[in-house]
Design a protein around this motif. Structure first.
Motif, PDB file in Angstrom:
ATOM      1  N   LYS A 187       0.837  -1.208   0.000  1.00 45.81           N
ATOM      2  CA  LYS A 187       0.000   0.000   0.000  1.00 45.81           C
ATOM      3  C   LYS A 187       0.871   1.256   0.000  1.00 45.81           C
ATOM      4  N   ASP A 188       1.930   1.272   0.815  1.00 49.15           N
ATOM      5  CA  ASP A 188       2.815   2.440   0.887  1.00 49.15           C
ATOM      6  C   ASP A 188       3.523   2.703  -0.438  1.00 49.15           C
ATOM      7  N   LYS A 189       3.871   1.633  -1.153  1.00 47.59           N
ATOM      8  CA  LYS A 189       4.612   1.765  -2.414  1.00 47.59           C
ATOM      9  C   LYS A 189       3.709   2.031  -3.621  1.00 47.59           C
ATOM     10  N   THR A 190       2.403   1.877  -3.450  1.00 45.19           N
ATOM     11  CA  THR A 190       1.492   2.021  -4.589  1.00 45.19           C
ATOM     12  C   THR A 190       0.456   3.122  -4.338  1.00 45.19           C
ATOM     13  N   VAL A 191      -0.654   2.793  -3.710  1.00 44.94           N
ATOM     14  CA  VAL A 191      -1.767   3.742  -3.614  1.00 44.94           C
ATOM     15  C   VAL A 191      -1.420   4.978  -2.783  1.00 44.94           C
ATOM     16  N   LYS A 192      -0.668   4.807  -1.702  1.00 46.03           N
ATOM     17  CA  LYS A 192      -0.313   5.984  -0.907  1.00 46.03           C
ATOM     18  C   LYS A 192       0.692   6.858  -1.658  1.00 46.03           C
ATOM     19  N   LYS A 193       1.633   6.235  -2.323  1.00 44.52           N
ATOM     20  CA  LYS A 193       2.590   6.997  -3.129  1.00 44.52           C
ATOM     21  C   LYS A 193       1.847   7.787  -4.209  1.00 44.52           C
ATOM     22  N   ASP A 194       0.887   7.147  -4.885  1.00 47.72           N
ATOM     23  CA  ASP A 194       0.085   7.826  -5.908  1.00 47.72           C
ATOM     24  C   ASP A 194      -0.706   8.989  -5.303  1.00 47.72           C
ATOM     25  N   LEU A 195      -1.282   8.771  -4.131  1.00 53.54           N
ATOM     26  CA  LEU A 195      -2.065   9.806  -3.463  1.00 53.54           C
ATOM     27  C   LEU A 195      -1.200  11.017  -3.123  1.00 53.54           C
ATOM     28  N   TYR A 196      -0.029  10.774  -2.550  1.00 56.12           N
ATOM     29  CA  TYR A 196       0.868  11.877  -2.182  1.00 56.12           C
ATOM     30  C   TYR A 196       1.368  12.609  -3.428  1.00 56.12           C
ATOM     31  N   GLU A 197       1.685  11.855  -4.453  1.00 58.73           N
ATOM     32  CA  GLU A 197       2.145  12.446  -5.712  1.00 58.73           C
ATOM     33  C   GLU A 197       1.066  13.359  -6.303  1.00 58.73           C
ATOM     34  N   GLN A 198      -0.157  12.863  -6.373  1.00 55.87           N
ATOM     35  CA  GLN A 198      -1.251  13.627  -6.972  1.00 55.87           C
ATOM     36  C   GLN A 198      -1.620  14.858  -6.149  1.00 55.87           C
ATOM     37  N   ASN A 199      -1.293  14.846  -4.853  1.00 54.20           N
ATOM     38  CA  ASN A 199      -1.581  15.999  -3.995  1.00 54.20           C
ATOM     39  C   ASN A 199      -0.413  16.969  -3.901  1.00 54.20           C
ATOM     40  N   GLY A 200       0.727  16.630  -4.491  1.00 53.68           N
ATOM     41  CA  GLY A 200       1.839  17.567  -4.536  1.00 53.68           C
ATOM     42  C   GLY A 200       2.783  17.546  -3.347  1.00 53.68           C
ATOM     43  N   VAL A 201       2.855  16.421  -2.623  1.00 49.00           N
ATOM     44  CA  VAL A 201       3.830  16.311  -1.535  1.00 49.00           C
ATOM     45  C   VAL A 201       5.218  16.284  -2.172  1.00 49.00           C
ATOM     46  N   GLN A 202       6.077  17.217  -1.777  1.00 53.54           N
ATOM     47  CA  GLN A 202       7.364  17.423  -2.447  1.00 53.54           C
ATOM     48  C   GLN A 202       8.314  16.231  -2.356  1.00 53.54           C
ATOM     49  N   GLU A 203       8.368  15.590  -1.185  1.00 50.89           N
ATOM     50  CA  GLU A 203       9.308  14.484  -1.005  1.00 50.89           C
ATOM     51  C   GLU A 203       8.615  13.318  -0.307  1.00 50.89           C
ATOM     52  N   TYR A 204       8.963  12.121  -0.746  1.00 50.25           N
ATOM     53  CA  TYR A 204       8.387  10.898  -0.177  1.00 50.25           C
ATOM     54  C   TYR A 204       9.529   9.936   0.116  1.00 50.25           C
ATOM     55  N   PHE A 205       9.553   9.447   1.355  1.00 58.24           N
ATOM     56  CA  PHE A 205      10.611   8.553   1.813  1.00 58.24           C
ATOM     57  C   PHE A 205      10.006   7.223   2.270  1.00 58.24           C
ATOM     58  N   LEU A 206      10.560   6.124   1.785  1.00 55.17           N
ATOM     59  CA  LEU A 206      10.158   4.788   2.208  1.00 55.17           C
ATOM     60  C   LEU A 206      11.281   4.221   3.070  1.00 55.17           C
ATOM     61  N   PHE A 208      12.066   9.762  -2.981  1.00 61.03           N
ATOM     62  CA  PHE A 208      11.413  10.195  -4.208  1.00 61.03           C
ATOM     63  C   PHE A 208      11.168  11.704  -4.105  1.00 61.03           C
ATOM     64  N   VAL A 209      11.418  12.421  -5.189  1.00 64.20           N
ATOM     65  CA  VAL A 209      11.246  13.865  -5.221  1.00 64.20           C
ATOM     66  C   VAL A 209      10.257  14.214  -6.324  1.00 64.20           C
ATOM     67  N   LEU A 210       9.309  15.088  -6.008  1.00 68.86           N
ATOM     68  CA  LEU A 210       8.300  15.496  -6.974  1.00 68.86           C
ATOM     69  C   LEU A 210       8.894  16.479  -7.983  1.00 68.86           C
ATOM     70  N   GLN A 211       8.804  16.112  -9.263  1.00 70.64           N
ATOM     71  CA  GLN A 211       9.256  16.981 -10.349  1.00 70.64           C
ATOM     72  C   GLN A 211       8.205  16.954 -11.446  1.00 70.64           C
ATOM     73  N   ASN A 212       7.718  18.122 -11.791  1.00 69.01           N
ATOM     74  CA  ASN A 212       6.680  18.236 -12.820  1.00 69.01           C
ATOM     75  C   ASN A 212       5.476  17.345 -12.539  1.00 69.01           C
ATOM     76  N   GLY A 213       5.070  17.274 -11.265  1.00 70.06           N
ATOM     77  CA  GLY A 213       3.884  16.529 -10.880  1.00 70.06           C
ATOM     78  C   GLY A 213       4.052  15.025 -10.762  1.00 70.06           C
ATOM     79  N   LYS A 214       5.286  14.520 -10.932  1.00 76.00           N
ATOM     80  CA  LYS A 214       5.546  13.074 -10.837  1.00 76.00           C
ATOM     81  C   LYS A 214       6.720  12.825  -9.895  1.00 76.00           C
TER      82      LYS A 214
END
Length: 177
Positions: free
Chosen positions: A111-130, A141-147
């Motif tokens: 869940k953390d690697k898929t749906v939650k990552k997608d959710l944070y990405e789509q909401n614009g969270v700048q950095e995501y750490f697993l 992971f760093v948000l660049q151009n919405g991805k």
């Protein structure tokens, strides 16, 4: 048939009704309810250590505040509300965290690697750490151009930077070695 469809199409009100009627922790992500299991000692140690590290950084930056679970983070995609409880979040002058850390466990890793990552990405969270306590590594992971763009995997001999506050820490500080 309506009841079967309901299993995949929970609303925010359904979430509130479930949340108030049970002592179980749940998350609502893209209309689906996820039950949350209890955490291991190693998981909680990593959460505590990350919270402590971020708190020390924010002592000199009062515009930022770390939060740890359980803390409901309400996110919107179009008109659909999701509610999650990330392990560690860093808020800096915004209702949206600039960085989220999820500590992986066997029951939440997918869940953390898929749906939650997608959710944070789509909401614009700048950095995501697993954070993987088993392997003592942190993926960034760093948000660049919405991805999210994969930065790299950091091991215990390395330092990692939280770019939104321009602070670094040694990965080994997160884990008990």
């Amino acid at each position: 048939m309506d009841e079967a469809l309901k299993l995949e199409n929970y609303t925010y009100q359904d979430y509130l009704d479930i949340d108030q009627s049970t002592k179980e922790r749940v998350e609502l992500i893209f209309g689906k309810i996820y039950m949350m299991a209890g955490a291991s000692a190693e998981h909680q140690d990593a959460v505590l250590n990350l919270g402590y590290i971020l708190k020390n950084f924010t002592n000199s930056n009062p515009k930022c505040t770390p939060r740890i679970a359980p803390f409901d983070l309400k996110l919107m995609i179009q008109s659909e509300t999701s509610v999650v409880q990330p392990d560690v979040m860093l808020f800096c002058e915004n209702e949206l965290p600039c960085a989220i850390f999820e500590v992986l466990s066997p029951s939440t890793a997918y869940k953390d690697k898929t749906v939650k990552k997608d959710l944070y990405e789509q909401n614009g969270v700048q950095e995501y750490f697993l954070v993987n306590v088993g392997f003592k590594i942190i993926e960034k992971f760093v948000l660049q151009n919405g991805k999210y763009i994969y930065d790299k995997t950091y091991g215990i001999e390395e330092s990692i930077t939280v770019e939104c506050i321009d602070e670094s820490f040694d990965v080994k500080e997160v884990f008990f070695l």
